[in-house]
Design a protein around this motif. Structure first.
Motif, PDB file in Angstrom:
ATOM      1  N   ARG A 299       0.845  -1.199   0.000  1.00 45.78           N
ATOM      2  CA  ARG A 299       0.000   0.000   0.000  1.00 45.78           C
ATOM      3  C   ARG A 299       0.881   1.249   0.000  1.00 45.78           C
ATOM      4  NH1 ARG A 299      -2.966  -3.277   3.385  1.00 45.78           N
ATOM      5  NH2 ARG A 299      -4.821  -4.059   2.361  1.00 45.78           N
ATOM      6  N   LYS A 300       0.351   2.307  -0.596  1.00 51.64           N
ATOM      7  CA  LYS A 300       1.070   3.579  -0.658  1.00 51.64           C
ATOM      8  C   LYS A 300       0.971   4.304   0.683  1.00 51.64           C
ATOM      9  CE  LYS A 300      -0.101   4.046  -5.497  1.00 51.64           C
ATOM     10  NZ  LYS A 300      -0.903   4.776  -6.474  1.00 51.64           N
ATOM     11  N   PHE A 301       2.043   5.048   0.997  1.00 53.18           N
ATOM     12  CA  PHE A 301       2.042   5.883   2.194  1.00 53.18           C
ATOM     13  C   PHE A 301       3.021   7.029   2.007  1.00 53.18           C
ATOM     14  CE2 PHE A 301       5.551   3.039   2.928  1.00 53.18           C
ATOM     15  CZ  PHE A 301       6.468   3.746   3.684  1.00 53.18           C
ATOM     16  N   THR A 302       2.837   8.060   2.806  1.00 51.00           N
ATOM     17  CA  THR A 302       3.762   9.182   2.836  1.00 51.00           C
ATOM     18  C   THR A 302       3.602   9.920   4.154  1.00 51.00           C
ATOM     19  OG1 THR A 302       4.638  11.068   1.600  1.00 51.00           O
ATOM     20  CG2 THR A 302       2.233  10.885   1.733  1.00 51.00           C
ATOM     21  N   PHE A 303       4.535  10.818   4.435  1.00 55.81           N
ATOM     22  CA  PHE A 303       4.519  11.581   5.677  1.00 55.81           C
ATOM     23  C   PHE A 303       4.485  13.077   5.398  1.00 55.81           C
ATOM     24  CE2 PHE A 303       6.249   7.563   7.049  1.00 55.81           C
ATOM     25  CZ  PHE A 303       5.699   7.397   8.312  1.00 55.81           C
TER      26      PHE A 303
END
Length: 133
Positions: free
Chosen positions: A109-113
């Protein structure tokens, strides 16, 4: 026993700036706002879409986080989103820096901060697709 996270409590350095960020930028609904005269402190209760809450506190002279981001305690707060890209684009349009989108090596799954006004790490995490093929 445990069913869900009820709330996360965040202490901010600039109450009005953080209130604007969490309500106007992130769109969280205000449930209650209280001034605690004995502490010269505000407490803002914010509603997340699926029942969780964030409590935003202001305290005079609160100490800064000892190190970043690997201090003991809460590492970051993650929010489920349908589209990491669309929320990233929205945040960028409000001049909020967002890290490069990555793929979770275990879930794909995609994620970012990104960060709140005090540098608290916040994560956008792609919602699990519940559709049956």
């Amino acid at each position: 026993m445990l069913k869900s996270i009820h709330h996360a409590a965040i202490i901010c350095s600039n109450y009005e700036k953080s209130k604007h960020f969490y309500t106007r930028i992130l769109g969280l609904e205000v449930l209650a706002e209280n001034y605690r005269k004995d502490r010269d402190s505000f407490k803002l209760d914010l509603q997340l879409p699926q029942g969780g809450k964030i409590e935003l506190f202001s305290f005079l002279n609160a100490p800064e986080r000892p190190s970043y981001p690997e201090a003991l305690g809460l590492r970051h707060l993650a929010f489920t989103v349908e589209s990491v890209e669309s929320v990233r684009d929205y945040l960028l349009s409000h001049h909020i820096a967002v890290e490069t989108i990555r793929i979770d090596e275990f879930t794909n799954r995609k994620f970012t901060f990104f960060h709140d006004p005090d540098g608290l790490p916040l994560e956008l995490y792609e919602q699990e697709n519940n559709s049956i093929i």
